[in-house]
Design a protein around this motif. Sequence first.
Motif, PDB file in Angstrom:
ATOM      1  N   ASP A 151      26.166 -31.217  14.630  1.00 52.23           N
ATOM      2  CA  ASP A 151      25.046 -30.295  14.392  1.00 52.23           C
ATOM      3  C   ASP A 151      25.360 -28.974  15.083  1.00 52.23           C
ATOM      4  O   ASP A 151      24.868 -28.674  16.177  1.00 52.23           O
ATOM      5  CB  ASP A 151      23.767 -30.933  14.957  1.00 52.23           C
ATOM      6  N   ILE A 152      26.246 -28.181  14.402  1.00 51.63           N
ATOM      7  CA  ILE A 152      26.697 -26.938  15.031  1.00 51.63           C
ATOM      8  C   ILE A 152      26.425 -25.786  14.059  1.00 51.63           C
ATOM      9  O   ILE A 152      26.925 -25.788  12.926  1.00 51.63           O
ATOM     10  CB  ILE A 152      28.200 -27.034  15.357  1.00 51.63           C
ATOM     11  N   PRO A 153      25.597 -24.827  14.482  1.00 48.05           N
ATOM     12  CA  PRO A 153      25.296 -23.706  13.582  1.00 48.05           C
ATOM     13  C   PRO A 153      26.574 -22.944  13.213  1.00 48.05           C
ATOM     14  O   PRO A 153      27.471 -22.815  14.052  1.00 48.05           O
ATOM     15  CB  PRO A 153      24.377 -22.815  14.430  1.00 48.05           C
ATOM     16  N   ASN A 154      26.598 -22.474  11.972  1.00 49.08           N
ATOM     17  CA  ASN A 154      27.798 -21.776  11.489  1.00 49.08           C
ATOM     18  C   ASN A 154      28.012 -20.438  12.194  1.00 49.08           C
ATOM     19  O   ASN A 154      29.129 -19.996  12.403  1.00 49.08           O
ATOM     20  CB  ASN A 154      27.707 -21.545   9.979  1.00 49.08           C
ATOM     21  N   ASP A 155      26.846 -19.831  12.593  1.00 45.39           N
ATOM     22  CA  ASP A 155      26.985 -18.500  13.222  1.00 45.39           C
ATOM     23  C   ASP A 155      27.037 -18.565  14.734  1.00 45.39           C
ATOM     24  O   ASP A 155      26.771 -17.591  15.426  1.00 45.39           O
ATOM     25  CB  ASP A 155      25.792 -17.618  12.806  1.00 45.39           C
ATOM     26  N   LEU A 156      27.431 -19.721  15.227  1.00 43.60           N
ATOM     27  CA  LEU A 156      27.461 -19.884  16.693  1.00 43.60           C
ATOM     28  C   LEU A 156      28.565 -19.002  17.286  1.00 43.60           C
ATOM     29  O   LEU A 156      29.664 -18.917  16.742  1.00 43.60           O
ATOM     30  CB  LEU A 156      27.752 -21.354  17.030  1.00 43.60           C
ATOM     31  N   SER A 157      28.216 -18.358  18.392  1.00 43.22           N
ATOM     32  CA  SER A 157      29.214 -17.479  19.047  1.00 43.22           C
ATOM     33  C   SER A 157      30.341 -18.324  19.621  1.00 43.22           C
ATOM     34  O   SER A 157      30.178 -19.527  19.871  1.00 43.22           O
ATOM     35  CB  SER A 157      28.567 -16.705  20.198  1.00 43.22           C
ATOM     36  N   SER A 158      31.457 -17.663  19.822  1.00 35.92           N
ATOM     37  CA  SER A 158      32.580 -18.381  20.426  1.00 35.92           C
ATOM     38  C   SER A 158      32.412 -18.402  21.952  1.00 35.92           C
ATOM     39  O   SER A 158      31.618 -17.655  22.512  1.00 35.92           O
ATOM     40  CB  SER A 158      33.899 -17.705  20.054  1.00 35.92           C
ATOM     41  N   VAL A 159      33.158 -19.301  22.590  1.00 39.22           N
ATOM     42  CA  VAL A 159      33.091 -19.392  24.047  1.00 39.22           C
ATOM     43  C   VAL A 159      34.451 -19.048  24.631  1.00 39.22           C
ATOM     44  O   VAL A 159      35.468 -19.107  23.930  1.00 39.22           O
ATOM     45  CB  VAL A 159      32.686 -20.818  24.501  1.00 39.22           C
ATOM     46  N   MET A 160      34.456 -18.682  25.905  1.00 38.97           N
ATOM     47  CA  MET A 160      35.698 -18.402  26.595  1.00 38.97           C
ATOM     48  C   MET A 160      36.151 -19.703  27.256  1.00 38.97           C
ATOM     49  O   MET A 160      35.539 -20.157  28.223  1.00 38.97           O
ATOM     50  CB  MET A 160      35.451 -17.298  27.645  1.00 38.97           C
ATOM     51  N   ALA A 161      37.225 -20.295  26.651  1.00 39.84           N
ATOM     52  CA  ALA A 161      37.639 -21.604  27.187  1.00 39.84           C
ATOM     53  C   ALA A 161      39.094 -21.869  26.827  1.00 39.84           C
ATOM     54  O   ALA A 161      39.707 -21.138  26.077  1.00 39.84           O
ATOM     55  CB  ALA A 161      36.761 -22.707  26.598  1.00 39.84           C
ATOM     56  N   ASP A 162      39.628 -22.977  27.415  1.00 35.67           N
ATOM     57  CA  ASP A 162      40.984 -23.431  27.086  1.00 35.67           C
ATOM     58  C   ASP A 162      40.851 -24.394  25.921  1.00 35.67           C
ATOM     59  O   ASP A 162      40.261 -25.484  26.058  1.00 35.67           O
ATOM     60  CB  ASP A 162      41.588 -24.116  28.318  1.00 35.67           C
ATOM     61  N   ARG A 163      41.369 -24.008  24.785  1.00 37.68           N
ATOM     62  CA  ARG A 163      41.177 -24.755  23.545  1.00 37.68           C
ATOM     63  C   ARG A 163      41.611 -26.228  23.692  1.00 37.68           C
ATOM     64  O   ARG A 163      40.820 -27.145  23.413  1.00 37.68           O
ATOM     65  CB  ARG A 163      41.980 -24.092  22.413  1.00 37.68           C
ATOM     66  N   GLU A 164      42.855 -26.449  24.133  1.00 43.99           N
ATOM     67  CA  GLU A 164      43.390 -27.812  24.200  1.00 43.99           C
ATOM     68  C   GLU A 164      42.568 -28.696  25.147  1.00 43.99           C
ATOM     69  O   GLU A 164      42.291 -29.838  24.858  1.00 43.99           O
ATOM     70  CB  GLU A 164      44.860 -27.781  24.657  1.00 43.99           C
ATOM     71  N   LYS A 165      42.230 -28.096  26.247  1.00 47.31           N
ATOM     72  CA  LYS A 165      41.513 -28.900  27.248  1.00 47.31           C
ATOM     73  C   LYS A 165      40.104 -29.204  26.773  1.00 47.31           C
ATOM     74  O   LYS A 165      39.560 -30.288  27.053  1.00 47.31           O
ATOM     75  CB  LYS A 165      41.501 -28.169  28.588  1.00 47.31           C
ATOM     76  N   LEU A 166      39.510 -28.257  26.071  1.00 51.03           N
ATOM     77  CA  LEU A 166      38.169 -28.509  25.549  1.00 51.03           C
ATOM     78  C   LEU A 166      38.205 -29.633  24.523  1.00 51.03           C
ATOM     79  O   LEU A 166      37.269 -30.463  24.439  1.00 51.03           O
ATOM     80  CB  LEU A 166      37.618 -27.215  24.933  1.00 51.03           C
ATOM     81  N   ILE A 167      39.297 -29.689  23.744  1.00 53.94           N
ATOM     82  CA  ILE A 167      39.440 -30.797  22.788  1.00 53.94           C
ATOM     83  C   ILE A 167      39.510 -32.130  23.558  1.00 53.94           C
ATOM     84  O   ILE A 167      38.885 -33.123  23.174  1.00 53.94           O
ATOM     85  CB  ILE A 167      40.695 -30.592  21.910  1.00 53.94           C
ATOM     86  N   ILE A 168      40.271 -32.102  24.651  1.00 53.42           N
ATOM     87  CA  ILE A 168      40.367 -33.329  25.476  1.00 53.42           C
ATOM     88  C   ILE A 168      38.977 -33.760  25.941  1.00 53.42           C
ATOM     89  O   ILE A 168      38.599 -34.938  25.869  1.00 53.42           O
ATOM     90  CB  ILE A 168      41.286 -33.090  26.690  1.00 53.42           C
ATOM     91  N   VAL A 169      38.166 -32.749  26.378  1.00 52.76           N
ATOM     92  CA  VAL A 169      36.812 -33.065  26.857  1.00 52.76           C
ATOM     93  C   VAL A 169      36.011 -33.740  25.752  1.00 52.76           C
ATOM     94  O   VAL A 169      35.412 -34.803  25.957  1.00 52.76           O
ATOM     95  CB  VAL A 169      36.091 -31.797  27.359  1.00 52.76           C
ATOM     96  N   LEU A 170      36.010 -33.128  24.591  1.00 56.01           N
ATOM     97  CA  LEU A 170      35.217 -33.685  23.487  1.00 56.01           C
ATOM     98  C   LEU A 170      35.761 -35.048  23.071  1.00 56.01           C
ATOM     99  O   LEU A 170      34.978 -35.976  22.792  1.00 56.01           O
ATOM    100  CB  LEU A 170      35.182 -32.716  22.313  1.00 56.01           C
ATOM    101  N   ASN A 171      37.081 -35.180  23.035  1.00 59.10           N
ATOM    102  CA  ASN A 171      37.682 -36.482  22.697  1.00 59.10           C
ATOM    103  C   ASN A 171      37.168 -37.571  23.659  1.00 59.10           C
ATOM    104  O   ASN A 171      36.753 -38.649  23.239  1.00 59.10           O
ATOM    105  CB  ASN A 171      39.200 -36.424  22.846  1.00 59.10           C
ATOM    106  N   ASN A 172      37.269 -37.219  24.927  1.00 56.88           N
ATOM    107  CA  ASN A 172      36.841 -38.204  25.929  1.00 56.88           C
ATOM    108  C   ASN A 172      35.378 -38.561  25.768  1.00 56.88           C
ATOM    109  O   ASN A 172      34.988 -39.726  25.875  1.00 56.88           O
ATOM    110  CB  ASN A 172      37.086 -37.675  27.341  1.00 56.88           C
ATOM    111  N   LEU A 173      34.542 -37.535  25.574  1.00 59.72           N
ATOM    112  CA  LEU A 173      33.106 -37.799  25.414  1.00 59.72           C
ATOM    113  C   LEU A 173      32.858 -38.659  24.183  1.00 59.72           C
ATOM    114  O   LEU A 173      32.056 -39.587  24.201  1.00 59.72           O
ATOM    115  CB  LEU A 173      32.312 -36.483  25.337  1.00 59.72           C
TER     116      LEU A 173
END
Lengths: 601, 171
Positions: free
Chosen positions: A480-502
């Motif tokens: 449930d992610i709005p299409n016009d959601l702003s981007s965030v300042m983050a480390d892409r790969e590590k954020l993927i790891i976070v979401l994967n883990n969650l």
Amino acid sequence: MRIRSELIIFFLVISVLPLSAVVYISYNYSEGAIRDSVRATLSGATENTGNAIENWMDARKDDIRVISQLNVAVESPKEQFKDYIKIFENEHQGVYREFYMLDPSGNITFSDIDRTGNEGQKSYFQEALRGNIYVSDVSLSNISDTPEIIITGPVRKNGETVGVLAARVSLENLYRIIEKIDIGKSGEVFIVNQDGDIIFHKNRSRILQENINNNFAVKEVTYEKNGINEYVNYKGQKVLGSYYWLPLYRWGLIVEKNIDEAYVGVLILGKVMVAISLFAVMGVVFFAVVISGNITRPIKSLEEGSMGLLRGNFKPIPVTSVNEIGRLTELFNSMAGELLEIRKKLEAKIELANKDLEEKNKELTCANEELKKLDELKSDFLSLVSHELKTPLSSMKISAEHLESEENIDNATRKELLSIIIRNIDRQTRLINDILDLSKIEAGKTELHLENVSIREIADASFENIKQIANKKNISIILDIPNDLSSVMADREKLIIVLNNLFENALKFTSGGGSIILSAAEDSNSIEVSMKDTGIGMEKEKLEKIFDKFYQVDSSSRRKTGGCGLGLSISSGIIRAHDSVINVESEPGKGSTFSFKLKKG
Amino acid sequence: MIRDAIDNKIIELIKKNEKISNSEISRLLGIREAEIAERIQNFSDTRSKILLVDDEIDTLLPLKLSLEAEDYLVMGASNGFEALELAKANIPDLILLDIMMPGMDGYEVCAHLKKDPVMKNIPVIMLTAKDAVREKVKGLDIGADDYVTKPFNLNELKARIKSVMRRFGDQ
């Protein structure tokens, strides 16, 4: 020993010893004096009595001398003389028993009792005829059987002796003289002649019947001695005997007194002395008790006060005197008061210190518990790491060894064994990477490659990774992610790891038919990413620990759910590196929600 | 070889009708045909039976293959409950038991086995990645007859299996 006893003994010693000495010396002196006095009295009385007897006897001799020289005796008719004699006898009532006259031949020429006879052979007659006044030996009266003497004197006419006047004199009168001597109840007075025969005794039956010349006093007196001495009498009793020699009549007067009766004064003195001593001792004891009581009572109070002070129930001691003890009591009271104050302060301090210590102890106990837990965790962690690393190794080794040892292995089996080896190499690689990642995160060495990242893009990438498992478990994933959601300042790969883990975590605890919703929302500065599942949820107390390494809500669920408990630790570390935190809300049976905020790009 | 009631019923049916098919027996006893086939094969199988218990499929499979190559009849179980059921039904000659398993761990399985009057005589070799001395002692205390830590040498394991079996065979 108690002070009171000591004082009593002290008083007794300092008073009774001198008292005893005084009493003893006094007694000895008094006893000697009493004895001397008794002896003097008795010998005086004996001598007086002896003198009285002598006087009395002299009077009788004078009577005879006078009557024998009277004309009426020589010249007057017999009747007239008889009348005279009767009158004389009456005047000397009971003294004279008979007056009679004898002619030179010894014939009785006159008797006032009309007796006749011849006494010419009698010595008293012959002595009188020679011109002497003579006193006969004592004899018993023929008529009354009582002792008597015969006194004779010459009757002269013209210077010539014409006869002899004789008188029988009763000695009964001597009783009157000797009864004046105090001889006590058992004392005796008797007179002996030169041979030791009793010639006068209270017990008349003994007169001239007994010879007691073995008696000390009799022996002494028959040697014509006077004196007083203590000896055993003829009855075998100890007596004080006084003896007096009457030389004119050759009589010895002996007065014997029972020694106890004689010295009754000494006995009384002894009793009095003992009574005085006892009274003095009792008096001393009484005064010692009273005085020692007065002295020791305040000391006792002080002792009780000290005990009270020691036990903590001190009450001020009443001051009953103004002497040194009174002042000591006052001092003690004030000192005790100060001590109690100090004690209270000390107790308060000790209580504080105890509380402090208790708290410290609790802290230490808690710290110890924590350490134990940490130690257990460490052991558990090592055990888990060991297990997690060795299990894939074991699988690989068995497969490889089997491949090596068996020659006739069909292709399908060979392929299966090889795929096991590859799968476990991957598994081990992933685990090692996880551990290395976590080590870096914990050491603060995570390098972030910050860039503008689209949450949608990350979510899609992550979804790709887990969709197979989700499908297999029949769990629906909703992004449930709005299409016009702003981007965030983050480390892409590590954020993927976070979401994967969650996602993996949510899939582990959500059963088939459940769902996982990944949503994102933005505010002015940041974007909040949330993942909500319909899984089993957790108790509040477990929420704090889920980010710990290798923590498993339920250790038995490890194999069932997969993973080794590093995912959430890694995710939490990555988000922390982005200066944010992962929040978690959960309730048992109602699922969990993990969320974190990231700054907009 | 110990046979249970199902085996006895199968034997009775075969005795009545020597030509009876597996599907017929399956229908009569209400048991899967594959199991009937396995049971019938077991009647004539004189190989030693080993029950292999491990939740890691990747360990279970190659080990099963290796032991079967040694001419053992190997049954696999991936958790404690399954292991106890199989052990009771088949009374294996030896059990290889992993310790860390979900649900009921190897210690519990071993304790259950050693309490059971029939199964207590089945030798148990513990297989585990846990190699701390206290864990080995715990396993031996509970009643395990030997203890092999992962990763192990396959030949060593085979030798230990033979050794334990020989020891129990002698008894």
